[in-house]
Motif scaffolding. Structure first.
Motif, PDB file in Angstrom:
ATOM      1  N   SER A 156      50.584   2.007  27.166  1.00  0.00           N
ATOM      2  CA  SER A 156      49.285   1.322  27.162  1.00  0.00           C
ATOM      3  C   SER A 156      49.442  -0.096  26.641  1.00  0.00           C
ATOM      4  O   SER A 156      48.839  -0.484  25.621  1.00  0.00           O
ATOM      5  CB  SER A 156      48.288   2.111  26.303  1.00  0.00           C
ATOM      6  OG  SER A 156      48.076   3.399  26.819  1.00  0.00           O
ATOM      7  N   LEU A 157      50.238  -0.884  27.320  1.00  0.00           N
ATOM      8  CA  LEU A 157      50.520  -2.237  26.849  1.00  0.00           C
ATOM      9  C   LEU A 157      49.281  -3.119  26.906  1.00  0.00           C
ATOM     10  O   LEU A 157      48.887  -3.723  25.904  1.00  0.00           O
ATOM     11  CB  LEU A 157      51.659  -2.840  27.667  1.00  0.00           C
ATOM     12  CG  LEU A 157      53.025  -2.166  27.526  1.00  0.00           C
ATOM     13  CD1 LEU A 157      54.021  -2.772  28.502  1.00  0.00           C
ATOM     14  CD2 LEU A 157      53.546  -2.292  26.104  1.00  0.00           C
ATOM     15  N   SER A 158      48.680  -3.233  28.083  1.00  0.00           N
ATOM     16  CA  SER A 158      47.506  -4.099  28.219  1.00  0.00           C
ATOM     17  C   SER A 158      46.339  -3.641  27.353  1.00  0.00           C
ATOM     18  O   SER A 158      45.724  -4.464  26.654  1.00  0.00           O
ATOM     19  CB  SER A 158      47.078  -4.186  29.693  1.00  0.00           C
ATOM     20  OG  SER A 158      48.063  -4.845  30.461  1.00  0.00           O
ATOM     21  N   PRO A 159      45.984  -2.341  27.361  1.00  0.00           N
ATOM     22  CA  PRO A 159      44.872  -1.904  26.506  1.00  0.00           C
ATOM     23  C   PRO A 159      45.116  -2.184  25.021  1.00  0.00           C
ATOM     24  O   PRO A 159      44.185  -2.570  24.304  1.00  0.00           O
ATOM     25  CB  PRO A 159      44.802  -0.391  26.772  1.00  0.00           C
ATOM     26  CG  PRO A 159      45.338  -0.238  28.158  1.00  0.00           C
ATOM     27  CD  PRO A 159      46.441  -1.261  28.262  1.00  0.00           C
ATOM     28  N   ALA A 160      46.360  -1.998  24.557  1.00  0.00           N
ATOM     29  CA  ALA A 160      46.650  -2.249  23.142  1.00  0.00           C
ATOM     30  C   ALA A 160      46.456  -3.716  22.797  1.00  0.00           C
ATOM     31  O   ALA A 160      46.001  -4.058  21.693  1.00  0.00           O
ATOM     32  CB  ALA A 160      48.084  -1.817  22.823  1.00  0.00           C
ATOM     33  N   LEU A 161      46.773  -4.582  23.751  1.00  0.00           N
ATOM     34  CA  LEU A 161      46.608  -6.016  23.530  1.00  0.00           C
ATOM     35  C   LEU A 161      45.133  -6.403  23.566  1.00  0.00           C
ATOM     36  O   LEU A 161      44.642  -7.144  22.704  1.00  0.00           O
ATOM     37  CB  LEU A 161      47.394  -6.777  24.602  1.00  0.00           C
ATOM     38  CG  LEU A 161      47.764  -8.236  24.357  1.00  0.00           C
ATOM     39  CD1 LEU A 161      48.522  -8.400  23.049  1.00  0.00           C
ATOM     40  CD2 LEU A 161      48.595  -8.753  25.530  1.00  0.00           C
ATOM     41  N   ILE A 162      44.410  -5.885  24.540  1.00  0.00           N
ATOM     42  CA  ILE A 162      42.998  -6.227  24.704  1.00  0.00           C
ATOM     43  C   ILE A 162      42.159  -5.771  23.508  1.00  0.00           C
ATOM     44  O   ILE A 162      41.257  -6.480  23.050  1.00  0.00           O
ATOM     45  CB  ILE A 162      42.453  -5.612  26.016  1.00  0.00           C
ATOM     46  CG1 ILE A 162      43.072  -6.316  27.228  1.00  0.00           C
ATOM     47  CG2 ILE A 162      40.937  -5.696  26.075  1.00  0.00           C
ATOM     48  CD1 ILE A 162      42.763  -5.656  28.559  1.00  0.00           C
ATOM     49  N   THR A 163      42.463  -4.576  23.002  1.00  0.00           N
ATOM     50  CA  THR A 163      41.665  -4.017  21.895  1.00  0.00           C
ATOM     51  C   THR A 163      42.066  -4.567  20.534  1.00  0.00           C
ATOM     52  O   THR A 163      41.433  -4.241  19.519  1.00  0.00           O
ATOM     53  CB  THR A 163      41.798  -2.486  21.870  1.00  0.00           C
ATOM     54  OG1 THR A 163      43.177  -2.128  21.695  1.00  0.00           O
ATOM     55  CG2 THR A 163      41.261  -1.869  23.147  1.00  0.00           C
ATOM     56  N   GLY A 164      43.115  -5.383  20.489  1.00  0.00           N
ATOM     57  CA  GLY A 164      43.535  -5.958  19.217  1.00  0.00           C
ATOM     58  C   GLY A 164      44.400  -5.038  18.378  1.00  0.00           C
ATOM     59  O   GLY A 164      44.671  -5.324  17.209  1.00  0.00           O
ATOM     60  N   GLN A 165      44.847  -3.921  18.977  1.00  0.00           N
ATOM     61  CA  GLN A 165      45.742  -3.018  18.252  1.00  0.00           C
ATOM     62  C   GLN A 165      47.046  -3.724  17.894  1.00  0.00           C
ATOM     63  O   GLN A 165      47.637  -3.474  16.857  1.00  0.00           O
ATOM     64  CB  GLN A 165      46.028  -1.769  19.105  1.00  0.00           C
ATOM     65  CG  GLN A 165      46.933  -0.745  18.424  1.00  0.00           C
ATOM     66  CD  GLN A 165      47.248   0.434  19.319  1.00  0.00           C
ATOM     67  OE1 GLN A 165      46.682   0.567  20.415  1.00  0.00           O
ATOM     68  NE2 GLN A 165      48.145   1.291  18.875  1.00  0.00           N
ATOM     69  N   ASP A 186      43.965 -16.504  24.510  1.00  0.00           N
ATOM     70  CA  ASP A 186      43.095 -17.004  23.444  1.00  0.00           C
ATOM     71  C   ASP A 186      43.338 -16.280  22.122  1.00  0.00           C
ATOM     72  O   ASP A 186      42.506 -16.306  21.219  1.00  0.00           O
ATOM     73  CB  ASP A 186      41.626 -16.873  23.837  1.00  0.00           C
ATOM     74  CG  ASP A 186      41.218 -15.420  24.102  1.00  0.00           C
ATOM     75  OD1 ASP A 186      42.100 -14.535  24.042  1.00  0.00           O
ATOM     76  OD2 ASP A 186      40.026 -15.180  24.355  1.00  0.00           O
ATOM     77  N   GLY A 187      44.503 -15.617  22.026  1.00  0.00           N
ATOM     78  CA  GLY A 187      44.829 -14.867  20.817  1.00  0.00           C
ATOM     79  C   GLY A 187      45.491 -15.725  19.758  1.00  0.00           C
ATOM     80  O   GLY A 187      45.606 -16.951  19.894  1.00  0.00           O
TER      81      GLY A 187
END
Length: 312
Positions: A161-170, A113-114
Protein backbone atom coordinates in the motif's frame (compact mmCIF):
# COMPACT_ATOMS: atom_id res chain seq x y z
CA UNK A 1 2.92 -31.81 -61.12
CA UNK A 2 0.76 -28.88 -60.02
CA UNK A 3 -1.31 -31.23 -57.89
CA UNK A 4 1.88 -32.63 -56.35
CA UNK A 5 3.14 -29.14 -55.49
CA UNK A 6 -0.15 -28.25 -53.82
CA UNK A 7 -0.04 -31.46 -51.81
CA UNK A 8 3.57 -30.81 -50.79
CA UNK A 9 2.74 -27.23 -49.74
CA UNK A 10 -0.19 -28.51 -47.71
CA UNK A 11 1.99 -31.09 -45.99
CA UNK A 12 4.66 -28.51 -45.23
CA UNK A 13 2.07 -26.12 -43.80
CA UNK A 14 0.56 -28.84 -41.65
CA UNK A 15 4.00 -29.93 -40.47
CA UNK A 16 5.00 -26.38 -39.44
CA UNK A 17 1.68 -25.92 -37.67
CA UNK A 18 2.03 -29.16 -35.76
CA UNK A 19 5.66 -28.36 -34.92
CA UNK A 20 4.85 -25.12 -33.10
CA UNK A 21 6.93 -25.03 -29.93
CA UNK A 22 4.85 -24.57 -26.77
CA UNK A 23 6.39 -21.94 -24.47
CA UNK A 24 5.08 -21.11 -21.00
CA UNK A 25 5.81 -17.61 -19.66
CA UNK A 26 5.19 -16.80 -16.01
CA UNK A 27 4.65 -13.06 -15.49
CA UNK A 28 5.96 -11.19 -12.48
CA UNK A 29 2.61 -9.53 -11.74
CA UNK A 30 -0.81 -8.98 -13.25
CA UNK A 31 -0.72 -7.80 -16.88
CA UNK A 32 0.18 -4.13 -17.23
CA UNK A 33 2.06 -1.89 -19.72
CA UNK A 34 5.41 -3.29 -18.52
CA UNK A 35 4.38 -6.44 -20.42
CA UNK A 36 3.46 -4.63 -23.63
CA UNK A 37 5.88 -6.49 -25.91
CA UNK A 38 4.52 -9.86 -24.79
CA UNK A 39 0.90 -8.89 -25.36
CA UNK A 40 1.59 -7.24 -28.72
CA UNK A 41 3.64 -10.22 -29.92
CA UNK A 42 0.77 -12.50 -28.97
CA UNK A 43 -2.07 -10.35 -30.32
CA UNK A 44 -0.33 -9.44 -33.59
CA UNK A 45 0.65 -13.04 -34.32
CA UNK A 46 4.41 -12.47 -34.06
CA UNK A 47 4.83 -15.55 -31.86
CA UNK A 48 2.79 -17.62 -34.33
CA UNK A 49 4.97 -16.46 -37.22
CA UNK A 50 8.02 -17.70 -35.30
CA UNK A 51 6.46 -21.13 -34.85
CA UNK A 52 5.68 -20.64 -31.17
CA UNK A 53 2.59 -21.31 -29.11
CA UNK A 54 3.07 -18.98 -26.14
CA UNK A 55 1.02 -19.08 -22.95
CA UNK A 56 1.22 -16.08 -20.60
CA UNK A 57 0.35 -16.82 -16.97
CA UNK A 58 -0.20 -14.30 -14.18
CA UNK A 59 1.21 -15.59 -10.88
CA UNK A 60 -0.82 -16.21 -7.75
CA UNK A 61 2.36 -15.46 -5.81
CA UNK A 62 4.85 -13.05 -7.49
CA UNK A 63 7.80 -14.75 -5.76
CA UNK A 64 7.13 -18.14 -7.36
CA UNK A 65 7.88 -17.73 -11.12
CA UNK A 66 11.70 -17.83 -10.89
CA UNK A 67 11.52 -20.82 -8.54
CA UNK A 68 9.17 -22.65 -10.90
CA UNK A 69 11.49 -22.02 -13.86
CA UNK A 70 14.45 -23.17 -11.77
CA UNK A 71 12.50 -26.36 -11.01
CA UNK A 72 11.77 -26.93 -14.71
CA UNK A 73 8.01 -26.34 -14.36
CA UNK A 74 7.90 -23.41 -16.81
CA UNK A 75 10.09 -22.16 -19.66
CA UNK A 76 10.40 -18.43 -18.93
CA UNK A 77 9.85 -16.14 -15.97
CA UNK A 78 9.62 -12.37 -16.06
CA UNK A 79 11.84 -11.10 -13.27
CA UNK A 80 14.14 -8.25 -12.26
CA UNK A 81 17.89 -7.86 -12.56
CA UNK A 82 18.45 -7.21 -8.83
CA UNK A 83 16.45 -10.30 -7.88
CA UNK A 84 18.39 -12.40 -10.40
CA UNK A 85 21.67 -11.63 -8.64
CA UNK A 86 20.18 -12.76 -5.32
CA UNK A 87 18.56 -15.88 -6.80
CA UNK A 88 21.79 -16.96 -8.47
CA UNK A 89 23.66 -16.41 -5.19
CA UNK A 90 21.09 -18.70 -3.55
CA UNK A 91 21.97 -21.43 -6.04
CA UNK A 92 19.04 -21.25 -8.44
CA UNK A 93 20.10 -22.38 -11.95
CA UNK A 94 18.82 -19.28 -13.76
CA UNK A 95 20.14 -16.97 -16.46
CA UNK A 96 18.99 -13.74 -18.04
CA UNK A 97 18.55 -14.15 -21.80
CA UNK A 98 16.56 -11.03 -22.69
CA UNK A 99 15.39 -7.63 -21.48
CA UNK A 100 11.94 -6.04 -21.62
CA UNK A 101 12.46 -2.80 -19.66
CA UNK A 102 16.05 -1.59 -19.77
CA UNK A 103 15.95 1.24 -17.22
CA UNK A 104 15.10 1.23 -13.53
CA UNK A 105 11.45 1.89 -12.69
CA UNK A 106 11.97 1.67 -8.95
CA UNK A 107 12.12 5.04 -7.22
CA UNK A 108 11.62 6.92 -3.98
CA UNK A 109 8.40 8.94 -4.13
CA UNK A 110 7.14 11.81 -1.98
CA UNK A 111 4.09 14.05 -2.18
CA UNK A 112 4.72 17.20 -4.18
CA UNK A 113 3.24 19.38 -1.43
CA UNK A 114 4.65 17.28 1.41
CA UNK A 115 7.47 17.98 3.86
CA UNK A 116 10.24 16.38 1.77
CA UNK A 117 11.97 18.97 -0.39
CA UNK A 118 15.20 17.06 -0.93
CA UNK A 119 16.81 13.76 0.02
CA UNK A 120 18.53 15.58 2.88
CA UNK A 121 15.14 16.45 4.37
CA UNK A 122 14.38 12.74 4.86
CA UNK A 123 16.32 12.93 8.12
CA UNK A 124 14.02 12.07 11.00
CA UNK A 125 11.19 11.10 8.62
CA UNK A 126 9.26 7.87 8.03
CA UNK A 127 9.88 5.94 4.80
CA UNK A 128 7.51 3.17 3.74
CA UNK A 129 8.59 0.01 1.95
CA UNK A 130 7.01 -3.17 0.64
CA UNK A 131 9.81 -5.71 0.36
CA UNK A 132 12.90 -5.69 2.54
CA UNK A 133 16.38 -6.45 1.29
CA UNK A 134 16.92 -4.80 -2.06
CA UNK A 135 14.70 -1.79 -1.32
CA UNK A 136 16.67 -1.21 1.87
CA UNK A 137 19.89 -1.33 -0.14
CA UNK A 138 18.53 1.17 -2.67
CA UNK A 139 17.49 3.53 0.08
CA UNK A 140 20.77 3.10 1.93
CA UNK A 141 22.80 4.03 -1.17
CA UNK A 142 20.55 7.01 -1.94
CA UNK A 143 20.88 8.28 1.62
CA UNK A 144 24.65 7.86 1.53
CA UNK A 145 24.74 10.16 -1.50
CA UNK A 146 23.61 12.97 0.84
CA UNK A 147 25.64 11.84 3.87
CA UNK A 148 22.72 10.15 5.68
CA UNK A 149 22.26 6.56 6.88
CA UNK A 150 19.32 4.26 7.54
CA UNK A 151 19.65 5.20 11.20
CA UNK A 152 18.61 8.73 10.24
CA UNK A 153 15.15 7.62 9.10
CA UNK A 154 12.38 5.33 10.35
CA UNK A 155 11.47 2.42 8.06
CA UNK A 156 7.79 1.41 8.03
CA UNK A 157 6.52 -1.76 6.34
CA UNK A 158 3.38 -0.71 4.47
CA UNK A 159 3.16 -3.98 2.51
CA UNK A 160 2.02 -3.07 -1.01
CA UNK A 161 0.00 0.00 0.00
CA UNK A 162 2.61 2.52 -1.07
CA UNK A 163 0.36 5.25 -2.44
CA UNK A 164 -2.30 4.99 0.31
CA UNK A 165 0.38 5.15 3.03
CA UNK A 166 1.76 8.31 1.45
CA UNK A 167 -1.61 9.96 0.90
CA UNK A 168 -2.83 9.30 4.45
CA UNK A 169 0.37 10.63 6.00
CA UNK A 170 1.36 7.27 7.49
CA UNK A 171 4.78 7.87 5.94
CA UNK A 172 6.62 10.83 4.41
CA UNK A 173 8.13 8.89 1.50
CA UNK A 174 7.99 5.43 -0.05
CA UNK A 175 10.77 3.38 -1.61
CA UNK A 176 9.97 0.78 -4.24
CA UNK A 177 7.39 2.91 -6.04
CA UNK A 178 7.33 2.49 -9.82
CA UNK A 179 7.74 5.83 -11.49
CA UNK A 180 5.38 4.86 -14.34
CA UNK A 181 2.59 3.73 -11.97
CA UNK A 182 2.64 5.25 -8.49
CA UNK A 183 3.25 8.78 -9.77
CA UNK A 184 0.27 8.46 -12.11
CA UNK A 185 -1.89 6.87 -9.43
CA UNK A 186 -1.13 9.69 -7.02
CA UNK A 187 -1.92 12.32 -9.64
CA UNK A 188 -5.20 10.66 -10.60
CA UNK A 189 -6.24 10.65 -6.94
CA UNK A 190 -5.46 14.35 -6.60
CA UNK A 191 -2.20 14.03 -4.69
CA UNK A 192 0.64 14.74 -7.17
CA UNK A 193 3.95 13.16 -6.29
CA UNK A 194 7.62 13.65 -7.05
CA UNK A 195 10.23 10.94 -7.62
CA UNK A 196 13.88 10.64 -6.70
CA UNK A 197 15.66 8.22 -9.00
CA UNK A 198 18.16 5.69 -7.57
CA UNK A 199 20.37 5.85 -10.67
CA UNK A 200 20.84 9.58 -10.04
CA UNK A 201 21.71 9.07 -6.38
CA UNK A 202 24.47 6.52 -5.97
CA UNK A 203 22.92 3.36 -7.46
CA UNK A 204 24.24 1.88 -10.73
CA UNK A 205 21.70 1.67 -13.56
CA UNK A 206 20.06 -1.73 -13.99
CA UNK A 207 17.50 -3.55 -16.12
CA UNK A 208 14.12 -3.45 -14.38
CA UNK A 209 12.34 -6.25 -16.23
CA UNK A 210 14.17 -9.24 -17.72
CA UNK A 211 13.51 -12.66 -19.22
CA UNK A 212 15.04 -15.57 -17.35
CA UNK A 213 15.29 -19.27 -18.13
CA UNK A 214 16.66 -22.43 -16.58
CA UNK A 215 20.34 -22.89 -17.44
CA UNK A 216 19.56 -26.30 -18.94
CA UNK A 217 17.21 -24.75 -21.52
CA UNK A 218 19.45 -21.95 -22.81
CA UNK A 219 20.00 -23.65 -26.17
CA UNK A 220 16.32 -24.50 -26.67
CA UNK A 221 14.89 -24.13 -30.17
CA UNK A 222 12.28 -21.63 -28.96
CA UNK A 223 14.66 -19.07 -27.48
CA UNK A 224 15.88 -17.13 -30.52
CA UNK A 225 12.42 -17.15 -32.21
CA UNK A 226 10.91 -15.88 -28.96
CA UNK A 227 13.37 -12.99 -28.84
CA UNK A 228 12.77 -12.23 -32.52
CA UNK A 229 9.04 -11.93 -31.85
CA UNK A 230 9.66 -9.67 -28.84
CA UNK A 231 11.94 -7.41 -30.87
CA UNK A 232 9.38 -7.17 -33.66
CA UNK A 233 6.70 -6.28 -31.11
CA UNK A 234 8.96 -3.60 -29.62
CA UNK A 235 9.54 -2.03 -33.02
CA UNK A 236 5.80 -2.06 -33.70
CA UNK A 237 5.11 -0.33 -30.37
CA UNK A 238 7.72 2.37 -30.99
CA UNK A 239 6.57 3.00 -34.57
CA UNK A 240 2.82 2.83 -33.84
CA UNK A 241 2.31 3.72 -30.16
CA UNK A 242 -1.37 4.66 -30.46
CA UNK A 243 -2.33 1.59 -32.48
CA UNK A 244 -0.24 -0.59 -30.18
CA UNK A 245 -2.06 0.84 -27.16
CA UNK A 246 -5.39 -0.09 -28.73
CA UNK A 247 -4.22 -3.64 -29.41
CA UNK A 248 -2.90 -3.92 -25.85
CA UNK A 249 -6.04 -2.41 -24.31
CA UNK A 250 -8.39 -4.57 -26.34
CA UNK A 251 -6.60 -7.75 -25.28
CA UNK A 252 -8.40 -7.37 -21.92
CA UNK A 253 -10.48 -4.17 -21.84
CA UNK A 254 -12.15 -4.91 -18.49
CA UNK A 255 -8.76 -4.81 -16.79
CA UNK A 256 -6.66 -2.53 -19.00
CA UNK A 257 -9.00 0.17 -20.33
CA UNK A 258 -8.56 2.78 -17.64
CA UNK A 259 -6.79 6.08 -17.02
CA UNK A 260 -3.97 4.59 -14.95
CA UNK A 261 -2.97 2.13 -17.66
CA UNK A 262 -3.26 4.79 -20.37
CA UNK A 263 -0.86 7.04 -18.49
CA UNK A 264 1.47 4.18 -17.56
CA UNK A 265 1.58 3.13 -21.22
CA UNK A 266 2.78 6.60 -22.20
CA UNK A 267 5.43 6.68 -19.49
CA UNK A 268 6.74 3.18 -20.22
CA UNK A 269 7.23 3.53 -23.99
CA UNK A 270 10.68 5.09 -23.78
CA UNK A 271 11.92 2.43 -21.36
CA UNK A 272 11.48 -0.68 -23.49
CA UNK A 273 14.67 -2.44 -24.56
CA UNK A 274 15.04 -1.79 -28.30
CA UNK A 275 17.32 -4.83 -28.63
CA UNK A 276 15.83 -7.36 -26.20
CA UNK A 277 18.51 -9.98 -26.80
CA UNK A 278 21.44 -7.58 -26.30
CA UNK A 279 23.40 -7.81 -23.07
CA UNK A 280 25.14 -4.83 -21.49
CA UNK A 281 27.93 -6.81 -19.87
CA UNK A 282 29.44 -3.87 -18.00
CA UNK A 283 26.07 -2.94 -16.52
CA UNK A 284 25.63 -6.43 -15.07
CA UNK A 285 29.16 -6.53 -13.69
CA UNK A 286 28.79 -3.08 -12.12
CA UNK A 287 25.50 -3.96 -10.52
CA UNK A 288 26.79 -7.29 -9.20
CA UNK A 289 29.61 -5.36 -7.52
CA UNK A 290 27.01 -2.99 -6.03
CA UNK A 291 24.97 -5.91 -4.70
CA UNK A 292 28.08 -7.33 -3.09
CA UNK A 293 29.00 -3.96 -1.56
CA UNK A 294 25.52 -3.80 0.00
CA UNK A 295 25.87 -7.28 1.49
CA UNK A 296 23.10 -8.77 -0.66
CA UNK A 297 25.44 -11.33 -2.27
CA UNK A 298 28.69 -12.75 -0.92
CA UNK A 299 30.68 -12.72 -4.15
CA UNK A 300 30.47 -11.64 -7.77
CA UNK A 301 30.01 -14.70 -10.00
CA UNK A 302 31.31 -15.05 -13.54
CA UNK A 303 29.01 -13.17 -15.89
CA UNK A 304 28.46 -16.14 -18.20
CA UNK A 305 27.18 -18.19 -15.26
CA UNK A 306 23.95 -16.17 -15.07
CA UNK A 307 23.58 -14.39 -18.43
CA UNK A 308 23.13 -15.74 -21.94
CA UNK A 309 23.15 -14.15 -25.39
CA UNK A 310 21.11 -16.23 -27.82
CA UNK A 311 22.59 -16.54 -31.29
CA UNK A 312 26.14 -15.70 -30.21
Amino acid sequence: MKRFKLLLASLLFSSSTLAADPVTVLLDWFINPDHAQLIIAQQKGFFDEQGLSVELIEPADPSLPPKMVAAGKADIAISYQPQLHVQVAEGLPLSRFGTLVSTPLNSLVVLDDGPIESLESLKGRKVGFSVGGFEDALLKAMLESVSLTLDDIELVNVNFSLSPALITGQVDAVIGAYRNFELNQLDIEGHPGRAYYPEEHGVPAFDELILIANNESLDSSWMLPFLNAIERATIFIINHPDEAWEVFRDSNPDMLDNELNRRAWRDTLTRFALRPAALDRQRYENFAAFMQSQGLIDSVPALNSYTYEAGR
